[in-house]
Scaffold this motif. Structure first.
Motif, PDB file in Angstrom:
ATOM      1  N   PHE A 109      -6.010 -23.959 -48.464  1.00  0.00           N
ATOM      2  CA  PHE A 109      -5.398 -25.093 -47.782  1.00  0.00           C
ATOM      3  C   PHE A 109      -6.403 -25.779 -46.857  1.00  0.00           C
ATOM      4  CE2 PHE A 109      -1.828 -22.474 -48.995  1.00  0.00           C
ATOM      5  CZ  PHE A 109      -0.833 -23.381 -49.331  1.00  0.00           C
ATOM      6  N   LYS A 110      -6.211 -27.068 -46.662  1.00  0.00           N
ATOM      7  CA  LYS A 110      -7.000 -27.805 -45.682  1.00  0.00           C
ATOM      8  C   LYS A 110      -6.354 -27.623 -44.311  1.00  0.00           C
ATOM      9  CE  LYS A 110      -8.653 -31.459 -48.781  1.00  0.00           C
ATOM     10  NZ  LYS A 110      -8.671 -32.934 -49.031  1.00  0.00           N
ATOM     11  N   ILE A 111      -7.157 -27.462 -43.305  1.00  0.00           N
ATOM     12  CA  ILE A 111      -6.643 -27.218 -41.957  1.00  0.00           C
ATOM     13  C   ILE A 111      -6.901 -28.445 -41.076  1.00  0.00           C
ATOM     14  CG2 ILE A 111      -6.723 -25.743 -39.923  1.00  0.00           C
ATOM     15  CD1 ILE A 111      -5.586 -24.434 -42.470  1.00  0.00           C
ATOM     16  N   GLY A 112      -5.837 -28.869 -40.388  1.00  0.00           N
ATOM     17  CA  GLY A 112      -5.949 -29.989 -39.457  1.00  0.00           C
ATOM     18  C   GLY A 112      -6.033 -29.487 -38.024  1.00  0.00           C
ATOM     19  N   ASP A 113      -5.053 -29.824 -37.210  1.00  0.00           N
ATOM     20  CA  ASP A 113      -5.036 -29.402 -35.803  1.00  0.00           C
ATOM     21  C   ASP A 113      -4.582 -27.953 -35.677  1.00  0.00           C
ATOM     22  OD1 ASP A 113      -5.785 -31.966 -35.092  1.00  0.00           O
ATOM     23  OD2 ASP A 113      -3.702 -32.639 -34.806  1.00  0.00           O
ATOM     24  N   VAL A 114      -5.138 -27.282 -34.690  1.00  0.00           N
ATOM     25  CA  VAL A 114      -4.769 -25.891 -34.402  1.00  0.00           C
ATOM     26  C   VAL A 114      -4.585 -25.772 -32.893  1.00  0.00           C
ATOM     27  CG1 VAL A 114      -5.444 -23.469 -34.527  1.00  0.00           C
ATOM     28  CG2 VAL A 114      -6.094 -25.034 -36.372  1.00  0.00           C
ATOM     29  N   GLY A 115      -3.440 -25.206 -32.462  1.00  0.00           N
ATOM     30  CA  GLY A 115      -3.209 -25.065 -31.025  1.00  0.00           C
ATOM     31  C   GLY A 115      -1.801 -24.609 -30.717  1.00  0.00           C
ATOM     32  N   ASN A 116      -1.366 -24.864 -29.486  1.00  0.00           N
ATOM     33  CA  ASN A 116      -0.029 -24.480 -29.052  1.00  0.00           C
ATOM     34  C   ASN A 116       0.984 -25.547 -29.470  1.00  0.00           C
ATOM     35  OD1 ASN A 116      -0.906 -22.098 -27.771  1.00  0.00           O
ATOM     36  ND2 ASN A 116      -1.502 -23.262 -25.935  1.00  0.00           N
ATOM     37  N   ALA A 117       2.218 -25.112 -29.664  1.00  0.00           N
ATOM     38  CA  ALA A 117       3.273 -26.036 -30.059  1.00  0.00           C
ATOM     39  C   ALA A 117       3.667 -26.930 -28.894  1.00  0.00           C
ATOM     40  CB  ALA A 117       4.491 -25.248 -30.547  1.00  0.00           C
ATOM     41  N   SER A 118       4.226 -28.072 -29.214  1.00  0.00           N
ATOM     42  CA  SER A 118       4.695 -29.004 -28.190  1.00  0.00           C
ATOM     43  C   SER A 118       5.925 -28.434 -27.476  1.00  0.00           C
ATOM     44  CB  SER A 118       5.037 -30.353 -28.826  1.00  0.00           C
ATOM     45  OG  SER A 118       6.110 -30.198 -29.751  1.00  0.00           O
ATOM     46  N   LYS A 119       6.305 -29.055 -26.345  1.00  0.00           N
ATOM     47  CA  LYS A 119       7.450 -28.578 -25.566  1.00  0.00           C
ATOM     48  C   LYS A 119       8.736 -28.586 -26.393  1.00  0.00           C
ATOM     49  CE  LYS A 119       5.665 -29.965 -21.036  1.00  0.00           C
ATOM     50  NZ  LYS A 119       5.908 -30.796 -19.813  1.00  0.00           N
ATOM     51  N   GLU A 120       8.784 -29.475 -27.357  1.00  0.00           N
ATOM     52  CA  GLU A 120       9.979 -29.564 -28.204  1.00  0.00           C
ATOM     53  C   GLU A 120      10.235 -28.267 -28.954  1.00  0.00           C
ATOM     54  OE1 GLU A 120      11.702 -32.273 -31.950  1.00  0.00           O
ATOM     55  OE2 GLU A 120       9.719 -32.669 -31.099  1.00  0.00           O
ATOM     56  N   PHE A 121       9.151 -27.520 -29.271  1.00  0.00           N
ATOM     57  CA  PHE A 121       9.294 -26.308 -30.080  1.00  0.00           C
ATOM     58  C   PHE A 121       8.814 -25.048 -29.365  1.00  0.00           C
ATOM     59  CE2 PHE A 121       8.595 -29.839 -33.091  1.00  0.00           C
ATOM     60  CZ  PHE A 121       9.786 -29.769 -33.793  1.00  0.00           C
ATOM     61  N   ASP A 122       8.110 -25.166 -28.263  1.00  0.00           N
ATOM     62  CA  ASP A 122       7.537 -24.002 -27.593  1.00  0.00           C
ATOM     63  C   ASP A 122       8.630 -23.037 -27.133  1.00  0.00           C
ATOM     64  OD1 ASP A 122       5.500 -22.426 -26.558  1.00  0.00           O
ATOM     65  OD2 ASP A 122       5.638 -23.369 -24.572  1.00  0.00           O
ATOM     66  N   LYS A 123       8.501 -21.785 -27.568  1.00  0.00           N
ATOM     67  CA  LYS A 123       9.446 -20.704 -27.264  1.00  0.00           C
ATOM     68  C   LYS A 123      10.867 -20.984 -27.806  1.00  0.00           C
ATOM     69  CE  LYS A 123       6.250 -18.946 -24.530  1.00  0.00           C
ATOM     70  NZ  LYS A 123       5.295 -20.067 -24.473  1.00  0.00           N
ATOM     71  N   LYS A 124      10.989 -21.885 -28.763  1.00  0.00           N
ATOM     72  CA  LYS A 124      12.304 -22.263 -29.288  1.00  0.00           C
ATOM     73  C   LYS A 124      12.466 -21.968 -30.789  1.00  0.00           C
ATOM     74  CE  LYS A 124      12.771 -25.964 -25.886  1.00  0.00           C
ATOM     75  NZ  LYS A 124      12.927 -27.434 -25.675  1.00  0.00           N
ATOM     76  N   VAL A 125      11.431 -21.450 -31.408  1.00  0.00           N
ATOM     77  CA  VAL A 125      11.511 -21.124 -32.836  1.00  0.00           C
ATOM     78  C   VAL A 125      11.726 -19.619 -32.943  1.00  0.00           C
ATOM     79  CG1 VAL A 125      10.323 -21.187 -35.061  1.00  0.00           C
ATOM     80  CG2 VAL A 125       9.994 -23.044 -33.407  1.00  0.00           C
ATOM     81  N   LYS A 126      12.915 -19.203 -33.343  1.00  0.00           N
ATOM     82  CA  LYS A 126      13.262 -17.792 -33.339  1.00  0.00           C
ATOM     83  C   LYS A 126      12.899 -17.071 -34.646  1.00  0.00           C
ATOM     84  CE  LYS A 126      14.907 -18.307 -29.272  1.00  0.00           C
ATOM     85  NZ  LYS A 126      14.120 -17.789 -28.111  1.00  0.00           N
ATOM     86  N   GLY A 127      12.791 -17.800 -35.722  1.00  0.00           N
ATOM     87  CA  GLY A 127      12.482 -17.172 -37.002  1.00  0.00           C
ATOM     88  C   GLY A 127      10.984 -16.955 -37.177  1.00  0.00           C
ATOM     89  N   THR A 128      10.577 -16.715 -38.414  1.00  0.00           N
ATOM     90  CA  THR A 128       9.150 -16.491 -38.681  1.00  0.00           C
ATOM     91  C   THR A 128       8.335 -17.754 -38.453  1.00  0.00           C
ATOM     92  OG1 THR A 128       9.464 -17.001 -41.031  1.00  0.00           O
ATOM     93  CG2 THR A 128       9.622 -14.696 -40.370  1.00  0.00           C
ATOM     94  N   GLY A 129       8.931 -18.906 -38.702  1.00  0.00           N
ATOM     95  CA  GLY A 129       8.200 -20.145 -38.509  1.00  0.00           C
ATOM     96  C   GLY A 129       9.012 -21.348 -38.950  1.00  0.00           C
ATOM     97  N   LEU A 130       8.484 -22.515 -38.649  1.00  0.00           N
ATOM     98  CA  LEU A 130       9.118 -23.778 -39.006  1.00  0.00           C
ATOM     99  C   LEU A 130       8.075 -24.647 -39.703  1.00  0.00           C
ATOM    100  CD1 LEU A 130      11.447 -25.862 -38.824  1.00  0.00           C
ATOM    101  CD2 LEU A 130      10.548 -26.507 -36.562  1.00  0.00           C
ATOM    102  N   LEU A 131       8.435 -25.163 -40.861  1.00  0.00           N
ATOM    103  CA  LEU A 131       7.542 -26.034 -41.620  1.00  0.00           C
ATOM    104  C   LEU A 131       8.074 -27.463 -41.540  1.00  0.00           C
ATOM    105  CD1 LEU A 131       7.051 -23.834 -44.828  1.00  0.00           C
ATOM    106  CD2 LEU A 131       5.799 -23.757 -42.654  1.00  0.00           C
ATOM    107  N   LEU A 132       7.250 -28.345 -40.994  1.00  0.00           N
ATOM    108  CA  LEU A 132       7.649 -29.743 -40.824  1.00  0.00           C
ATOM    109  C   LEU A 132       6.796 -30.641 -41.708  1.00  0.00           C
ATOM    110  CD1 LEU A 132       8.076 -30.109 -36.941  1.00  0.00           C
ATOM    111  CD2 LEU A 132       9.886 -30.067 -38.664  1.00  0.00           C
ATOM    112  N   GLY A 133       7.433 -31.701 -42.255  1.00  0.00           N
ATOM    113  CA  GLY A 133       6.696 -32.647 -43.071  1.00  0.00           C
ATOM    114  C   GLY A 133       7.503 -33.897 -43.300  1.00  0.00           C
ATOM    115  N   PRO A 134       6.916 -34.930 -43.890  1.00  0.00           N
ATOM    116  CA  PRO A 134       7.674 -36.146 -44.201  1.00  0.00           C
ATOM    117  C   PRO A 134       8.745 -35.865 -45.236  1.00  0.00           C
ATOM    118  CG  PRO A 134       5.533 -36.203 -45.262  1.00  0.00           C
ATOM    119  CD  PRO A 134       5.527 -35.009 -44.372  1.00  0.00           C
ATOM    120  N   ALA A 135       9.710 -36.782 -45.346  1.00  0.00           N
ATOM    121  CA  ALA A 135      10.810 -36.594 -46.296  1.00  0.00           C
ATOM    122  C   ALA A 135      10.292 -36.438 -47.720  1.00  0.00           C
ATOM    123  CB  ALA A 135      11.781 -37.774 -46.206  1.00  0.00           C
TER     124      ALA A 135
END
Length: 202
Positions: A109-135
């Motif tokens: 895979f190509k890698i873009g930005d790497v870092g901490n999640a924004s306040k919208e998601f920080d400490k709010k994702v309870k599962g293994t992860g969240l995958l976001l993308g365009p429709a």
């Protein structure tokens, strides 16, 4: 007869006419032919008056019902090298984003930005992860990325620009899916898909 006519020798004339075998054979053949023609004509008449059962049966076979059956159709999905992934850490554990990004890079895979999640998601994702993308990525690149993280939630961001994806690591994250298992899932994902196709069923 007064001895005027005398029969000499041991042969005498026959009084009955000779057999005519040729005429007899001809008569038999003509009779058989006539019977055959009569029988054929009778069958034709029966066929006409019964509505042509043979033709109806042939027509029924010709007009077969159509029935759906599966036909293989290859799915077109992007390859890992065509997908750019931004990796963000939404947990309190440090170093997860960088380690995960490095492993995804090894997997193509190509890698873009790497870092901490924004306040919208920080400490709010309870599962293994969240995958976001365009429709447009819901049935294309997101399923490909999901093979690398079992149980991750997929979500479309309507206002998102670009084709890049976000992988946001949640509290339930331990590791990416084992590479061999991820490869098998990717092969299964891109395998020919069974789709309905018309089939004549007689």
């Amino acid at each position: 007869m007064g001895g005027q006519y005398r029969i000499t020798g041991d042969k005498y004339p026959r009084m009955r006419p000779p057999r005519r075998r040729g005429r007899l054979v001809f008569a038999v053949v003509a009779s058989v032919a006539a019977l055959g023609l009569i029988g054929w004509g009778t069958l034709q008449l029966i066929d006409v008056f019964t509505g042509g059962r043979k033709n109806s049966a042939a027509g029924a076979k010709a007009e077969c019902h159509t029935k759906a059956h599966p036909a293989a159709q290859t799915r077109t999905l992007p390859r890992p090298g065509e997908i750019t992934v931004n990796v963000y850490n939404a947990t309190a554990r440090s170093g997860l984003a960088r380690d995960t990004a490095d492993e995804l890079k090894k997997r193509g895979f190509k890698i873009g930005d790497v870092g901490n999640a924004s306040k919208e998601f920080d400490k709010k994702v309870k599962g293994t992860g969240l995958l976001l993308g365009p429709a447009s990525a819901l049935n294309t690149s997101l399923p490909v990325l999901a093979t690398q993280l079992t149980g991750a939630e997929r979500r479309a961001d309507a206002g998102r620009k670009g084709a890049g994806l976000d992988l946001i690591i949640g509290d339930g994250f331990k590791n990416l899916t084992q590479r061999t298992a991820a490869d098998r899932a990717l092969v299964k994902l891109t395998a020919p898909e069974q789709t309905p196709a018309a089939k004549k069923n007689c």
